[in-house]
Every structure is written in C-alpha cells, then in structure tokens.
Write a protein that holds these residues in place. Structure first.
Motif, PDB file in Angstrom:
ATOM      1  N   LEU A  18       0.061   2.354 -10.038  1.00 14.69           N
ATOM      2  CA  LEU A  18      -1.068   3.128  -9.530  1.00 14.69           C
ATOM      3  C   LEU A  18      -1.018   4.584  -9.950  1.00 14.69           C
ATOM      4  CD1 LEU A  18      -1.389   1.703  -5.908  1.00 14.69           C
ATOM      5  CD2 LEU A  18      -2.861   1.256  -7.861  1.00 14.69           C
ATOM      6  N   ALA A  35      -6.267   5.506  -4.439  1.00 20.29           N
ATOM      7  CA  ALA A  35      -5.652   4.200  -4.633  1.00 20.29           C
ATOM      8  C   ALA A  35      -6.466   3.073  -4.015  1.00 20.29           C
ATOM      9  CB  ALA A  35      -4.230   4.190  -4.056  1.00 20.29           C
ATOM     10  N   ALA A  92      -6.728   0.567  -7.027  1.00 21.21           N
ATOM     11  CA  ALA A  92      -5.968  -0.667  -6.856  1.00 21.21           C
ATOM     12  C   ALA A  92      -6.834  -1.911  -6.997  1.00 21.21           C
ATOM     13  CB  ALA A  92      -5.275  -0.668  -5.487  1.00 21.21           C
ATOM     14  N   MET A 104       4.109   5.124  -3.367  1.00 19.75           N
ATOM     15  CA  MET A 104       3.289   4.778  -4.527  1.00 19.75           C
ATOM     16  C   MET A 104       4.188   4.179  -5.594  1.00 19.75           C
ATOM     17  SD  MET A 104       0.006   5.715  -4.247  1.00 19.75           S
ATOM     18  CE  MET A 104      -0.625   6.186  -5.854  1.00 19.75           C
ATOM     19  N   TYR A 123       1.236  -0.070  -1.833  1.00 23.10           N
ATOM     20  CA  TYR A 123       1.334   1.384  -1.668  1.00 23.10           C
ATOM     21  C   TYR A 123       1.038   1.662  -0.205  1.00 23.10           C
ATOM     22  CZ  TYR A 123      -3.782   1.456  -1.524  1.00 23.10           C
ATOM     23  OH  TYR A 123      -5.092   1.246  -1.180  1.00 23.10           O
TER      24      TYR A 123
END
Length: 991
Positions: free
Chosen positions: A305, A368, A372, A301, A416
C-alpha cells in the motif's frame, strides 16, 4: 413494510412536501444518488428528504409513520457495512443540519447538529487548542451524526478513544415521535435519565431482568468492540450511560437531531516516528508493546500500500507512531525514546518532524481505504471484513491465522490499520459477480467470524455491523444476547421503521449486493479503459464511495483538485462519487431507465469540468473526465448537439479557418455583433471572446526559420498557443534554444485534393476539444492524422515538447486510450514532455536566469492529474522563483467556463483558491499559469475588477524575459531545415 401503489406514492409525496420545509425529492436522480454507501450493498429508496431542523425531522417521521414507510438517517454516506443504504425515505443531514450550535472551551464540549463535518468541528475547536478525538480517515467529509451512528474511531483512538468515549448527550427522535435526551445517570425511578414514560419503563424492565447476561455476555479488554448494541453501558456500575449505549446503534433506535460531545486538548507539537519491520506480522507483534509509551497513534501499513513513498526507512511494513509534547523538543525526545525501546524488532526507523512530511505520510494511510481496492496486479478487492478487532496483544497470532484463512479460501488482501488497537482493515479480492464467488464470500465470512471470536475479538472494530456482519453476531455474542438486542430494538422501535435490516434481524450478508444489477458482459465503448481490461462497467465499479471528492469548500484539508464542481455547489450529484453512482444506476437500468440517453446523467455531468482531478486525487483513480466524454459520445449519437459542442468543441477547425481574417474578427468580437454570435454559439454572455493572434505561432516560425544547432526536440504547436497565445510559443523557442536545444515543428497534415482546388494543409491537433465534448469519432480521426505525421519523427527518439498542459495530457492519456489498437499511439504518448520536463531532463546542466521573485498562481489541473509538476518545481527553484502554486481548478477548464449556464460555477471554482491567492500576493509576485484557460480566467475576471488587472504568464514567458536582450535569432539557422517548418493558415509546409 408493504409496497405502495402509484396513488399512495403520490399521496406520500404530497404530504411530505407539505409537512417538511426542507427539500423533498422523489426524482430518479436523487434516489439514485442514495442507493449506495461505501459498502458492497445497494438499496433503492423511495424518496430523499433534507430536513432543515429537528421540527422537520419530526414532521418527516410523522408522515412516514402514518404511511408505514421506513426511514434511514444518512450522513456523508461513507459507511462500509451498508447501514447508510435503505428503502423508504432517506434523511440527508448534509444539506442543512450542519450547524455547530455552541463550543465551550471551559467545559471542553461542543453542541453539534448531525450533519456537521468532522473537520469543521476540528477547525472551530483548534483556536482553543482543542479537537474532537476520533478521526477516521474520512475526517474531511464524514459527519458527526454518522460517526455517532457507527461509533467511529480513527487513528488517534489509542489516545482519545472511540466516539462513544467522547459523547456526552444525544437528542433524538424515535420513529414513534418521542423525544429523548440521552445522557448519563438515572432518574428518580432508577431508569436511564431523559426518557419519556413508555421508553423509561421498557428500558428499565429489560435491563433489570437481564443484569447477569449484560455482565457476562460481552468480551472485555477489547478497546475496539463496536459490534452490537452496547447495552452493558446501562449497567449501574457503568454509570447507566444511555448516550454511550445508543452510540453505534446505526440509526435503528432513534434519529439524532443534536449531540453534545467532548473535546480534548491537542498537544502543541507532534513528531511522527516511522518504525520499519520485516513484514506486517512483525509489526503486528510489536504494536501493543509500544502502548506503555502513551503514543497518540500506532498505525500499521505494508509495502503493497505504501508503494513508492519517499522518506520511509527500509523495511517491508511500518508502524506510524505519533508522539506529542508541549514543545517540538519534548515531542522529539519522546519519539526518540520510543524508537530506542522498539529497536530490537525494527529494521530501521525515522523521525518525521516537519508538518508537510507528516501530512504526506498520513495521506498514504488515509487513502488506503481506496487504494486497497486495487491489488498490485490491478484486480479488484472489496470491503466486507474490513475492520475486525482483537485484543492488541492478540494481533500478531490473529494476523497469522487470518493470513492462513485467506490462503485456505484462495483469497488475497493487504492488511493495514489501527494495529495499536488490534483493529485490522483489509480489502479482499472477493468475486462478488458470480454465484460461486458469492458462495466463497459467504463461507469465508462465517469462518472468519469464528476465527475472530476464538481470539476474543469483535466482528466490527470501527465501521459497525450493518448488513455485512450483523447476520453473524450470534457467533460473537450467542443467541441469548442477540435476542436481547432484538427486544431492545422493539422497545425503541416497535413498528420496525428505523433502518430495517440493519444490526437487528438483518438481511443476509450476501443479499442486496450492489453488483447484482450490473451488466455481466462488457458494454460497447470508445475508450480502451486499459486499467479495467476495456470494461466500462469495471471502470464505473472503481468508485467505492469513500467520497474524497466530497470535501466541502469550507474544509482546510481538501485534496489538490478534486472535485471543483462539488466544492462550488455542495450538491452530491456534482461530486465524482455522485456522478459515478448515476452511471452505475444507468448501467443497472432500474432507477435510471434511459441508458445512454439519460437526462439525469447528462445533467449531473454538465457541471463536470473535465479537470481530471479525480484521476489522481481519487484513491481508486476514477476518471470522470473520460467517463463524461464516453457518455456524451453515446448520448448525442445521431442527435443534435448543444451549440457549444459545435463552436468550442470544434475550436481547432474554426481557428484554422479564421486565422487569415483575425484583425476583422477581433473588431467584430468587440462590437455589438458579439452578443449575437455568443448567443448562437452557446457562449455565456458574461464572457469576452479571446482575440485571435494576428500572426499565428506557426507563421512566425515559418518567417523566422528553424535553428540548425543543438539536440533536436519536436515542439508541438498546439491550437491555443498557435492561434491565441503565440507569445508563449515564441518565448519557449527562445528558452529552449538558450538551453542548447533545437526545437523543430512537425509538418502539418495534408488534406485530400478536392476538385480543382489547390492542396491545403491542416495543423495537427491533440483532439482535446473533441474529447471534452464527446465527439469521439472526430477526435479519433484527428488523432490518427497526428499519429501518422508524428510517428516517423518520434521513431528517431526525438521527444515531443508540449507547452499547453491540457494538450500534453490529451496526447499522453486520451490519445492512446482512444487509439488503443494502434501501437504507434503508445509511442507518441511516451514521447511527450512538458516544457519544464524538457529543460530539466534534456538540458540538466543549463542554468536558467536567476529571477529571485516570489510566485503564486495555478498548477494546471491536467498537469496535476496526469503529468506531474516535479520538473516544474525543480525549474522554478533553479530560477529563484520561490513559493508554491495553488491546487484546485481555475474554473474555466477549456470550453466549460465559456458555455452558457456555467459562468457562476466557473467563477466559484476560481474563488475557491486561485483568486484569493492572487489577491493576497504582493505586486512583485509573479503569477504563473501555464494553461491558456487559467490565464484567460485570470485576465477576464481581472477585467471584471476582481484582480486589479493582474495577469498570469506561462513560465516560458517569465524565463524568456529574464534572458535579457540577446538577439532573437542567435541560435537560428536558415529557414526550412529540420523536421519541418510549420506553416501558417493555407501555407505549404517546407518539409
């Protein structure tokens, strides 16, 4: 396959309905719900069938085959490459085929139907110390059938492999109706076992003729090779594993009806090592070096994020490395050894041993896929090149080249994902709305495919090819092997009826984009939509389909609030995603054709509780409560509204008028006349009308007088506190004064003189009830009046303390978004404090009375979604109120639970978490519920015999009671001083 005329369509519907015992729907709403998955793509099906069992699947296939209709198997609809969208008939396995047929701890296997939710299987296996290894971030709502179709992986694949590694046998039906039992091994002819004669001969001939290509055409040393058909699994040296070869075939070869899967032993203890690095490139370089320590996860990560997450060591990127052991001590020792080995490249590290801390960090990682989709500057980002994978040792160099390619094309994104497996997830700010942007999307895709292949990688490392990548498979496999994929498809599905356009002979990667059908200009709307530049279409686009709102009622990993109506009904149209899909189709105008007048959208939004849970729990911040209010405003413009909109939507107006006659009206509410009144008002017959306060809070205040000492705060006399629960207001005044604060009420707003009638005054209002029923013109007028009165007071820096969470949320969010052109609205919104926030921030040295009592109850859903409860938890801790409040929604939700037709869903929402928590609590436990709706739900369901008469209280009441018997007016001075002593109904304010 040819399009059908109206007569053929009717015949198809009749035959499907007659042949299938499950639900068959050709309705616009049900078709609209299935147009999209979690990808960039959209296709409109002709019908949706929910089979009850394998015989239903066979019957549906037979009818579709006879009519030449394609079939698309679908699980949770969270696919990111487009393979869960299609024309023809969608088979929805999430409604009925959700049974775990057996679970054998001795052989560590389970037999499941395709609609089984992964978390349900994990929960069933957990008592035996077992789990299903693959665990994608959608584990709380994805299905085993979908995982098998995509060959899903998840964060623990470094330990337990992909879904293909954990499948033992598959039962499926071909489009032609043949039954297959796919496993491992061969029959006496040397063909894969479990095949009927036609398939046996065809598969054996194809494999025997292409042994050399199957041995040389696939990349090796690549743990996340998901792209294409895994035909090399049919090689003799691979054990002729037909189940493995079919896993990841995306529903293009057969329709799964049952699967036997492997379960793995889960460690008794886990520790999460968080390793910090300067940036994600350094983290990527280091990830593969950790594999010899046998971690369970190696997840990467970056700071963009992670945001403001607490508990992370200092750095610009992190690896989340989970280590297991037979005991906490062993797991910790293994994690410490890993951290020592990794120390040279890290900037810092931390060990997270408590389960709550681990869950909080894993939630950031799992969200995420949604978070994202919005970059730090608020611009949109999309999937499409979401999960390429390279050999883990190549991840660092690949990521550097990938970054350079983004710059070359003028694109941005935050990587990520599964760094330990060499798999990168990323959402990229493609412009998929304009022709030049789509050309750039296509050019970048071709260049990235070449880049991935140059690093020995796979175009898909988890989510499958679908439409997003299948066109580019020749770059990875070469034309000869891709042609072999087509021949394999033709052996299984010569009619091409299963999920056409996916994986084999695919549509172009820039066709069927879901944005093509949306309006290119902003739609005129009432709210400001500040996070979407005022564009309602952009707000609706927020839903990318990750379906966190679809967590079922049976799941133990549900989000805090979202989505209570789905948890009550299990229907897609009652999820946040389902409603967003219908709004998308309403804007498109192809399937939902009535625009704002759409009955399909109205019916789907009818069971939206406006709890605002999605505003915080949805990873991309879909705000369905606002969208609902917007829709209702347009839907009923110039039309007669439901009776409840007039009765409860205009509740502040009626309560203000009725206050002088409270005793008489309370008697009528308990008489037979109440039934007639409820019927006329659109109120559920099961509900009791709450009694009106004989003395409203503002009248008590006017009689008592305002205090003269302490720091001034403006205490908001909301409608519910004022007319229905004045005891909360009185308790709050006492506590605020005890804390050294000087609560004053704002003056009421004068109404224009009418003829010879005297000048009257109307209490101020946040506009909540008008907003929730979509009466936005009235809401705006009420809010403007409130802003006119409050602005002079708040300019002096006085905070606005609001006791009712729903009203605080309305003032903080709805008011500035409806009055987006008035800068004073932002001043009002920023001045709002909850009761707990006022005590914690304005009187930090005040020590509340020690109560030392356990608590249960409900954090109001609007507080959870908009206001936060950190101050409340701190205040409870200081007062010795121990324990945690429940998430979820009480189910009453303002007018929702009172409206006719909503009672059963309202009770089901309460039964999800609130009522069980209250029943399980001891008699000494304090039931906290700051929201009037929550307290009313507890009271009314308690009267119905469900809670033994226990009631909830506002925390102000609990603290005031604990203050003892100090004189009520000890901190008060003369009446009429300060910002204004609020008047009761019809009375002149004193300021």
């Amino acid at each position: 396959m040819a399009e059908r005329n109206e007569t053929e369509q009717r015949q198809l519907e009749q035959e499907l309905t007659a042949a299938v015992r499950g639900e068959v729907s050709f309705a616009a709403a049900d078709r609209a719900l299935m147009t999209m998955d979690a990808s960039n793509y959209r296709r409109v099906p002709e019908a949706v069938v929910a089979p009850r069992d394998a015989e239903d699947v066979a019957a549906a296939l037979r009818v579709c085959r006879e009519h030449g209709v394609p079939v698309v198997p679908r699980g949770g609809g969270t696919s990111i490459a487009g393979q869960a969208t299609g024309t023809g008939v969608v088979l929805d396995f999430t409604r009925h085929m959700r049974r775990i047929a057996s679970l054998d701890p001795e052989t560590r296997t389970a037999v499941v139907q395709p609609g089984v939710i992964l978390d349900d299987l994990r929960a069933a296996a957990a008592p035996h110390g077992l789990t299903f290894g693959p665990d994608p971030s959608t584990h709380s709502r994805c299905t085993l059938g979908g995982m098998i179709g995509n060959n899903s992986c998840g964060s623990h694949s470094v330990a337990w492999g992909t879904t293909a590694d954990n499948v033992r046998a598959l039962d499926l039906l071909t489009y032609g109706g043949e039954r297959v039992r796919a496993g491992r091994g061969t029959d006496p002819t040397g063909a894969p076992a479990g095949l009927p004669p036609r398939l046996r001969d065809g598969v054996k001939a194809l494999v025997d003729a292409e042994l050399a290509l199957l041995r040389t055409g696939y990349p090796h040393d690549l743990p996340r090779r998901i792209s294409g058909y895994a035909l090399d699994a049919l090689l003799p040296e691979a054990g002729t594993d037909l189940a493995r070869a079919l896993t990841g075939s995306e529903g293009t070869l057969g329709v799964l009806t049952e699967a036997t899967v492997r379960l793995v032993e889960t460690p008794a203890a886990r520790v999460l090592a968080v390793l910090a690095y300067p940036d994600e490139s350094a983290a990527a370089e280091a990830a593969h070096t950790l594999l010899p320590h046998h971690p369970m996860t190696v997840e990467g990560m970056a700071a963009d994020l992670v945001g403001a997450a607490t508990g992370l060591p200092k750095g610009g990127a992190w690896l989340f490395v989970e280590m297991g052991g037979e005991s906490p001590r062993e797991a910790t020792a293994r994690a410490e050894a890993l951290c020592r080995a990794a120390a040279d490249g890290t900037t810092d590290h931390a060990l997270v041993t408590d389960p709550a801390g681990q869950r909080a960090l894993w939630r950031i990682r799992e969200d995420a896929s949604g978070t994202a989709t919005r970059l730090t500057d608020g611009s949109e980002a999309w999937p499409g090149w979401e999960d390429c994978a390279v050999p883990p040792a190549q991840l660092g160099p690949y990521l550097r080249d990938f970054r350079a390619l983004l710059v070359q094309h003028g694109l941005r994104g935050t990587p990520y994902g599964h760094f330990g497996d060499g798999c990168i997830h990323i959402r990229i700010d493609f412009d998929l709305l304009t022709a030049p942007g789509i050309r750039r999307f296509r050019d970048f895709s071709r260049d990235l495919a070449d880049l991935v292949v140059s690093h020995g990688g796979s175009l898909s490392g988890e989510h499958g090819d679908g439409q997003a990548r299948a066109e580019l498979l020749p770059a990875m496999y070469g034309r000869e092997l891709v042609d072999l994929f087509g021949r394999f498809k033709d052996v299984w599905d010569p009619a091409g009826g299963l999920n056409p356009g996916m994986l084999v002979r695919p549509a172009r990667l820039d066709d069927n984009l879901r944005f093509d059908v949306l309006p290119r200009r902003p739609v005129p709307v009432e709210f400001g939509y500040p996070h979407d530049n005022g564009d309602f279409t952009a707000a609706v686009r927020r839903c990318v389909g990750v379906a966190k709102c679809r967590v079922p009622e049976s799941s133990s990993s549900s989000p805090d609030v979202m989505c209570p109506s789905f948890r009550a009904t299990g229907e897609e149209q009652h999820s946040t995603r389902g409603r967003a899909r219908l709004l998308h189709e309403m804007l498109a105008g192809e399937v939902i054709t009535d625009g704002w007048r759409s009955p399909e959208v109205r019916d789907a939004l009818d069971l939206c509780l406006s709890c605002k849970g999605c505003r915080s729990d949805c990873p991309v911040g879909v705000d369905m409560a606002t969208y609902k209010a917007e829709f209702l405003h347009h839907h009923y413009a110039g039309r007669l509204r439901p009776a409840a909109h007039y009765s409860m939507g205009r509740l502040p107006q009626w309560l203000h008028t009725a206050a002088p006659a409270a005793p008489a009206l309370n008697l009528l509410a308990r008489s037979p006349a109440a039934a007639v009144a409820k019927r006329l008002a659109g109120i559920a017959a099961e509900r009791t009308i709450p009694p009106l306060a004989v003395e409203p809070f503002t009248r008590w205040w006017w009689r008592r007088g305002a205090p003269t000492a302490g720091r001034t705060v403006i205490l908001w006399p909301d409608t519910f506190t004022n007319f229905l629960a004045p005891e909360v207001g009185r308790a709050a005044v006492r506590v605020l004064e005890a804390a050294g604060l000087r609560p004053l009420l704002p003056p009421t707003a004068p109404l224009r003189r009418t003829g010879l009638l005297p000048r009257r005054h109307r209490p101020l209002c946040c506009g909540l009830t008008y907003v929730s029923t979509g009466q936005l013109d009235r809401a705006r007028a009420v809010m403007r009046r409130t802003v006119d009165v409050l602005s002079p007071l708040l300019r002096d820096g006085h905070p606005l303390v609001v006791l009712e969470p729903s009203c605080a949320a309305a003032l903080r969010t709805d008011l500035p978004e409806l009055l987006s052109g008035d800068p004073r609205a932002a001043t009002v919104a920023s001045s709002v404090l909850t009761f707990a926030e006022a005590l914690v921030t304005l009187a930090p040295d005040w020590q509340p009375p020690r109560i030392d009592r356990p608590v249960t109850g409900q954090t109001h859903c609007h507080q959870h979604a908009v206001l936060g409860d950190a101050a409340d938890r701190h205040l409870r801790e200081r007062a010795g109120l121990t324990g945690q409040l429940q998430g979820g929604c009480c189910g009453l939700a303002g007018n929702f639970g009172f409206e006719r037709g909503h009672y059963d869903v309202s009770v089901a929402c309460a039964e999800d978490r609130l009522l069980p928590a209250v029943r399980e609590s001891g008699p000494e436990t304090e039931i906290l519920a700051d929201g009037f709706s929550c307290r009313t739900q507890l009271e009314q369901l308690g009267q119905a015999g469900q809670l033994g008469g226990r009631r909830g209280r506002h925390v102000a009441e609990v603290l005031a009671e604990a203050l003892g018997n100090a004189p009520e007016n000890a901190a008060s001075g003369n009446s009429g001083s300060g910002a204004g002593a609020g008047a009761g109904a019809g009375e002149t304010p004193s300021a």
